[in-house]
Design a protein around this motif. Structure first.
Motif, short mmCIF file in Angstrom:
data_model
loop_
_atom_site.label_atom_id
_atom_site.label_comp_id
_atom_site.label_asym_id
_atom_site.label_seq_id
_atom_site.Cartn_x
_atom_site.Cartn_y
_atom_site.Cartn_z
N ASP A 13 -12.57 3.50 -1.90
CA ASP A 13 -12.48 3.51 -3.36
C ASP A 13 -11.92 2.18 -3.86
N LYS A 14 -12.71 1.48 -4.68
CA LYS A 14 -12.29 0.18 -5.21
C LYS A 14 -10.96 0.30 -5.95
N LEU A 15 -10.75 1.37 -6.67
CA LEU A 15 -9.52 1.52 -7.46
C LEU A 15 -8.28 1.63 -6.58
N TYR A 16 -8.42 2.20 -5.40
CA TYR A 16 -7.29 2.26 -4.45
C TYR A 16 -6.84 0.84 -4.11
N TRP A 17 -7.81 -0.02 -3.76
CA TRP A 17 -7.48 -1.40 -3.38
C TRP A 17 -7.02 -2.20 -4.58
N LEU A 18 -7.60 -1.95 -5.74
CA LEU A 18 -7.19 -2.67 -6.94
C LEU A 18 -5.72 -2.39 -7.26
N ARG A 19 -5.30 -1.14 -7.11
CA ARG A 19 -3.89 -0.82 -7.33
C ARG A 19 -3.00 -1.61 -6.37
N LYS A 20 -3.42 -1.72 -5.13
CA LYS A 20 -2.66 -2.51 -4.14
C LYS A 20 -2.65 -3.99 -4.52
N PHE A 21 -3.80 -4.52 -4.89
CA PHE A 21 -3.92 -5.95 -5.17
C PHE A 21 -3.25 -6.35 -6.47
N ARG A 22 -2.98 -5.40 -7.35
CA ARG A 22 -2.31 -5.74 -8.59
C ARG A 22 -0.84 -6.13 -8.36
N MET A 23 -0.35 -5.94 -7.17
CA MET A 23 0.98 -6.44 -6.83
C MET A 23 0.96 -7.96 -6.72
N ALA A 24 -0.20 -8.53 -6.49
CA ALA A 24 -0.34 -9.99 -6.38
C ALA A 24 -0.24 -10.62 -7.75
N LYS A 25 0.68 -11.56 -7.88
CA LYS A 25 0.87 -12.23 -9.16
C LYS A 25 0.26 -13.62 -9.19
N ASN A 26 -0.36 -14.04 -8.07
CA ASN A 26 -1.05 -15.33 -8.05
C ASN A 26 -2.16 -15.29 -7.00
N ASP A 27 -3.01 -16.31 -7.04
CA ASP A 27 -4.19 -16.34 -6.16
C ASP A 27 -3.82 -16.38 -4.67
N LYS A 28 -2.77 -17.12 -4.34
CA LYS A 28 -2.37 -17.25 -2.93
C LYS A 28 -1.92 -15.91 -2.35
N THR A 29 -1.13 -15.18 -3.11
CA THR A 29 -0.68 -13.86 -2.65
C THR A 29 -1.86 -12.93 -2.48
N LEU A 30 -2.77 -12.96 -3.43
CA LEU A 30 -3.97 -12.12 -3.34
C LEU A 30 -4.77 -12.48 -2.10
N GLU A 31 -4.93 -13.76 -1.84
CA GLU A 31 -5.67 -14.21 -0.66
C GLU A 31 -5.03 -13.68 0.63
N LEU A 32 -3.71 -13.72 0.71
CA LEU A 32 -3.02 -13.22 1.90
C LEU A 32 -3.17 -11.72 2.05
N MET A 33 -3.08 -11.00 0.95
CA MET A 33 -3.23 -9.54 0.99
C MET A 33 -4.63 -9.15 1.45
N VAL A 34 -5.63 -9.81 0.88
CA VAL A 34 -7.02 -9.50 1.22
C VAL A 34 -7.29 -9.84 2.68
N SER A 35 -6.81 -10.97 3.12
CA SER A 35 -7.00 -11.38 4.50
C SER A 35 -6.44 -10.34 5.48
N LYS A 36 -5.27 -9.82 5.17
CA LYS A 36 -4.63 -8.82 6.04
C LYS A 36 -5.46 -7.54 6.12
N VAL A 37 -5.88 -7.02 4.97
CA VAL A 37 -6.62 -5.76 5.01
C VAL A 37 -8.02 -5.94 5.58
N ILE A 38 -8.63 -7.11 5.38
CA ILE A 38 -9.93 -7.36 6.00
C ILE A 38 -9.78 -7.37 7.52
N ASP A 39 -8.72 -7.98 8.02
CA ASP A 39 -8.45 -7.95 9.46
C ASP A 39 -8.31 -6.52 9.97
N ASP A 40 -7.67 -5.68 9.17
CA ASP A 40 -7.44 -4.29 9.58
C ASP A 40 -8.70 -3.43 9.53
#
Length: 70
Positions: A13-40
Motif C-alpha cells: 500500500d503506497k499510503l503505508y510507505w508515504l506515512r513512513k516517508f513523511r518523517m523525512a524532512k529533507n531529500d537526503k533523509t528520504l533517500e536514506l529511508m528509501v534505500s534501506k527499505v528497498i534493500d529489505d
C-alpha cells in the motif's frame, strides 16, 4: 513503545510507505529511508512499486515545502 510489524497487505500500500516517508524532512533523509527499505524488500515487485510511488509523492511534497506529520 512497541513497533508493530506491518501486515503483508500494508507493505503493498503506497499510503503505508508515504506515512513512513513523511518523517523525512529533507531529500537526503528520504533517500536514506528509501534505500534501506528497498534493500529489505527488493525481491517483491509489488512492494517496490508501492515504495517508489510513495517516494515520488514525498519528493513532490518536499519540493512544495509541505512538511506533514503523518
Amino acid at each position: 513503545m512497541i513497533d508493530k510489524q506491518p501486515l503483508e497487505g500494508e507493505l503493498t500500500d503506497k499510503l503505508y510507505w508515504l506515512r513512513k516517508f513523511r518523517m523525512a524532512k529533507n531529500d537526503k533523509t528520504l533517500e536514506l529511508m528509501v534505500s534501506k527499505v528497498i534493500d529489505d524488500y527488493h525481491t517483491d515487485t509489488a512492494i517496490v512499486a508501492a515504495i517508489y510511488l510513495a517516494e515520488c509523492q514525498r519528493e513532490r511534497e518536499l519540493a512544495q515545502g509541505r512538511f506533514l506529520k503523518n
